[in-house]
Design a protein around this motif. Structure first.
Motif, PDB file in Angstrom:
ATOM      1  N   VAL A 124      71.862  -2.860 -43.623  1.00  0.00           N
ATOM      2  CA  VAL A 124      72.890  -2.927 -42.592  1.00  0.00           C
ATOM      3  C   VAL A 124      73.608  -1.586 -42.535  1.00  0.00           C
ATOM      4  CG1 VAL A 124      73.200  -5.415 -42.892  1.00  0.00           C
ATOM      5  CG2 VAL A 124      74.606  -3.827 -44.214  1.00  0.00           C
ATOM      6  N   ASN A 125      74.465  -1.431 -41.552  1.00  0.00           N
ATOM      7  CA  ASN A 125      75.209  -0.171 -41.419  1.00  0.00           C
ATOM      8  C   ASN A 125      76.462  -0.198 -42.294  1.00  0.00           C
ATOM      9  OD1 ASN A 125      76.423  -2.135 -39.796  1.00  0.00           O
ATOM     10  ND2 ASN A 125      77.346  -0.584 -38.441  1.00  0.00           N
ATOM     11  N   GLN A 126      76.260  -0.447 -43.590  1.00  0.00           N
ATOM     12  CA  GLN A 126      77.370  -0.626 -44.524  1.00  0.00           C
ATOM     13  C   GLN A 126      78.183   0.648 -44.732  1.00  0.00           C
ATOM     14  OE1 GLN A 126      74.616  -1.813 -47.706  1.00  0.00           O
ATOM     15  NE2 GLN A 126      75.399  -0.104 -48.937  1.00  0.00           N
ATOM     16  N   GLU A 127      77.609   1.798 -44.414  1.00  0.00           N
ATOM     17  CA  GLU A 127      78.362   3.050 -44.545  1.00  0.00           C
ATOM     18  C   GLU A 127      79.533   3.118 -43.571  1.00  0.00           C
ATOM     19  OE1 GLU A 127      74.815   3.775 -41.822  1.00  0.00           O
ATOM     20  OE2 GLU A 127      75.203   2.726 -43.718  1.00  0.00           O
ATOM     21  N   GLU A 128      79.523   2.239 -42.563  1.00  0.00           N
ATOM     22  CA  GLU A 128      80.614   2.233 -41.584  1.00  0.00           C
ATOM     23  C   GLU A 128      81.668   1.168 -41.865  1.00  0.00           C
ATOM     24  OE1 GLU A 128      80.868   4.533 -39.359  1.00  0.00           O
ATOM     25  OE2 GLU A 128      78.919   5.407 -39.856  1.00  0.00           O
ATOM     26  N   PHE A 129      81.373   0.207 -42.753  1.00  0.00           N
ATOM     27  CA  PHE A 129      82.246  -0.946 -42.923  1.00  0.00           C
ATOM     28  C   PHE A 129      83.661  -0.558 -43.349  1.00  0.00           C
ATOM     29  CE2 PHE A 129      78.615  -4.158 -44.034  1.00  0.00           C
ATOM     30  CZ  PHE A 129      78.127  -4.013 -42.742  1.00  0.00           C
ATOM     31  N   LEU A 130      83.785   0.407 -44.229  1.00  0.00           N
ATOM     32  CA  LEU A 130      85.064   0.713 -44.876  1.00  0.00           C
ATOM     33  C   LEU A 130      85.636   2.057 -44.461  1.00  0.00           C
ATOM     34  CD1 LEU A 130      83.943  -0.285 -48.504  1.00  0.00           C
ATOM     35  CD2 LEU A 130      84.863  -1.790 -46.740  1.00  0.00           C
TER      36      LEU A 130
END
Length: 620
Positions: A124-130
């Motif tokens: 997923v695009n987890q680098e954008e979550f936080l």
């Protein structure tokens, strides 16, 4: 012999964790996962060498535990998670760390770039979550952490900890806060016992303080996706130096303390000097840390006094310390004052004036501001504090007389407010503050508990550490935060409503690795008591299903839930039983006291107390 791919992965993870420790990392919480296995194994290898290690099955709970520990120690703790939705569960704690200026590191394992955006499992695009809540977001090599050099990992660790701690090394203009390192790992992710033993032996052979860089598979590269998040200074600088005149009347409004532990003593001494010189009263929020501090005259009952403020309490100037207290009555009063207001924060340059009334904001702390004063103000020393103006002393006397009156009224009203067979929440706040031994820290859950302690407890004989997490004011992670604080401070009392405690029931799982004594006082009032204090209920009641839509009673027995996790508990249904039950609970490693109250009756009691305060014939 060349290192195996897995040994390269765990070797790079070891290099990163050791570098983070050198630059200030205090410990790690490891959550289960396959992609994060190299980080978990690296943490396990470092535990015998002094790394504090905790484990958690729930990423949200893990992040809040780390948040509490970091607040209690002043050092950042790291949370290690696998990829995918595990990362999304970190967001509530990261938001609180951002708004609450708490250093926190999150290390999330990820797929290498070749598996991103192509339908691969758990990608997923987890680098954008936080990103929008972090001081900085660093990314490992898109080929995988094993392809990064030791020097690149050292640079990443140094920059991450500097940004989290708001160190000058990173050039940040933001306060301490969260940092996210997103770390791709390529397979294989498993290791044999022999491979783990080789790495453990290498750690033992190294001399103390050695670099521990491990095998270096290649030069690697590191990308800095953005500079540390900067916050523009707001109306600060020299405009703030001479804005207030200590020779004219004014008040100090002290909000929640968010400075570093190392700056507390200087902050308190500077406030003493200002009060000695100016004579200004200090209106102290319960989270300011100033109630009960020796040598300070503080007002705790300001919220009750400002329902209908007497003209004798009006101030021409205001020195505001830290974020604005949550009291809406205080906010209305401040918004209606005509004189100058100066806002001083402890290292946080972000705008902190929702009222729009501060003429300037000084972000370098009260001590630095006071030391920059010129003229008569710079003579404020303990040996020669100067003399307050008569008009200032008159204003201080008015506030102090009003404070004594309101606290006497609360003593009389709350001692008689409870029948022998019942407890009320305002009474509970006042009773706990007096029954708890001095020095035991208290964590107040958001919603009703923190408000009741602010409004009804008064000023203790001795200063007591009071904590709350009011950055974003959520009820997320209440019990896990308490466990993290307990691990940092050694002992703690948590006061929480039943819904907030149920919202974080996985926090009970920390009891087997707590490392301190925690007493949990649950206010058992059958749902969300804060909503009883808002104008939501209708007349007649049948026009709106208040219980279903707002109070949401769950019918869960907190004592049975605690027992299912191996935690002992006692019920308190009478005011007369509280002292004995509290003595018992304080001797347990972890215990629950479930205090029965009545939320609708307590909402009415709070209103009656305010009416009594406004109608007291002794009012100025």
């Amino acid at each position: 012999m060349a290192a195996s791919p897995w040994t390269a992965n765990v070797g790079r993870a070891l290099s990163l964790l050791r570098a983070l420790r050198r630059h200030g990392l205090g410990g790690v919480v490891v959550c289960p996962g396959s992609r994060s296995a190299p980080l978990a194994m690296a943490a396990s290898l470092l535990e015998p060498h002094g790394l504090l290690l905790r484990t958690a099955i729930d990423e949200r709970s893990a992040a809040f535990f780390a948040l509490g520990w970091s607040r209690g120690t002043g050092r950042p703790m790291a949370v290690i998670t696998t990829s995918g939705t595990a990362v999304a569960n970190l967001l509530p704690a990261v938001v609180e760390a951002d708004h609450g200026t708490i250093a926190l590191l999150v290390l999330t394992a990820d797929r290498p770039a070749r598996l991103k955006r192509c339908g691969a499992n758990q990608s997923v695009n987890q680098e954008e979550f936080l990103r929008h809540s972090c001081r900085w977001m660093g990314e490992g090599s898109p080929l995988g952490l094993a392809q990064m050099s030791a020097a690149a990992l050292e640079a990443m660790a140094e920059r991450a900890t500097a940004a989290a701690l708001a160190s000058d090394r990173c050039g940040a203009m933001a306060p301490p806060g969260p940092v996210h390192l997103n770390l791709p790992f390529d397979e294989p992710l498993q290791a044999s016992a022999a491979e783990l033993q080789v790495l453990a032996d290498a750690l033992v052979r190294e001399r103390p303080g050695g670099g521990g860089r491990g095998p270096s598979p290649g030069p690697g590269a590191i990308a800095w996706p953005e500079t540390p998040r900067r916050c523009a200074a707001w109306k600060g600088g020299d405009d703030a130096i001479q804005l207030l005149d200590p020779d004219r009347p004014g008040v100090v409004v002290a909000g929640p303390w968010r400075g570093s532990p190392g700056s507390w003593a200087g902050h308190v001494e500077a406030l003493r000097r200002w009060q000695w010189r100016s004579g200004w009263p200090v209106l102290a929020d319960v989270l300011s840390g100033l109630r009960g501090v020796a040598g300070l005259e503080v007002v705790a009952g300001y919220d009750l006094l400002l329902d209908h403020p007497a003209p004798s309490l009006a101030a021409g100037q205001v020195l505001r310390l830290g974020p604005l207290p949550a009291s809406r009555r205080l906010q209305r009063w401040l918004g209606g004052l005509e004189g100058e207001q100066l806002l001083i924060s402890e290292g946080d340059p972000r705008p902190l004036d929702p009222l729009g009334r501060a003429g300037a904001q000084w972000s370098d702390g009260l001590e630095a501001w006071l030391n920059r004063q010129s003229g008569s103000a710079n003579q404020m020393t303990a040996a020669d504090p100067g003399r307050p103006a008569p008009a200032s002393l008159k204003l201080k006397r008015a506030w102090w007389q009003a404070e004594r009156r309101i606290q006497g009224l609360m003593d009389r009203a709350l001692s008689a407010a409870d029948a022998p067979d019942g407890c009320s929440e305002p009474w509970l706040a006042r009773a706990l503050n007096r029954l708890l031994p001095s020095g035991i820290p208290v964590l107040l859950a958001n919603s009703s508990p923190v408000r009741d302690w602010d409004h009804f407890t008064g000023v203790p004989d001795r200063c007591r550490p009071i904590h709350a997490f009011r950055g974003a004011s959520g009820i997320d992670g209440t019990l896990s935060i308490a466990c993290g604080l307990t691990a940092a401070l050694g002992r703690l009392v948590l006061v929480s409503g039943d819904l907030a405690l149920l919202h974080d029931s996985n926090g009970w799982l920390w009891h087997r690795q707590l490392g301190g004594r925690l007493t949990v006082v649950q206010i058992e009032n059958g749902g969300g008591g804060i909503f009883e204090q808002l104008p939501i209920r209708t007349d007649p009641d049948a026009a709106l299903d208040f219980e279903r839509l707002f109070a949401m009673p769950q019918g869960v027995d907190g004592c049975i839930l605690a027992a299912a996790h191996g935690v002992p508990s006692r019920r308190v249904e009478r005011a007369a039983d509280l002292a004995e039950a509290l003595d018992w609970a304080l001797e347990q490693p972890l215990a629950l006291l479930s205090v029965t109250t009545h939320r609708r009756a307590d909402a009415g009691l709070r209103q009656r107390l305010r009416t009594m305060a406004a109608q007291d014939p002794a009012a100025p």
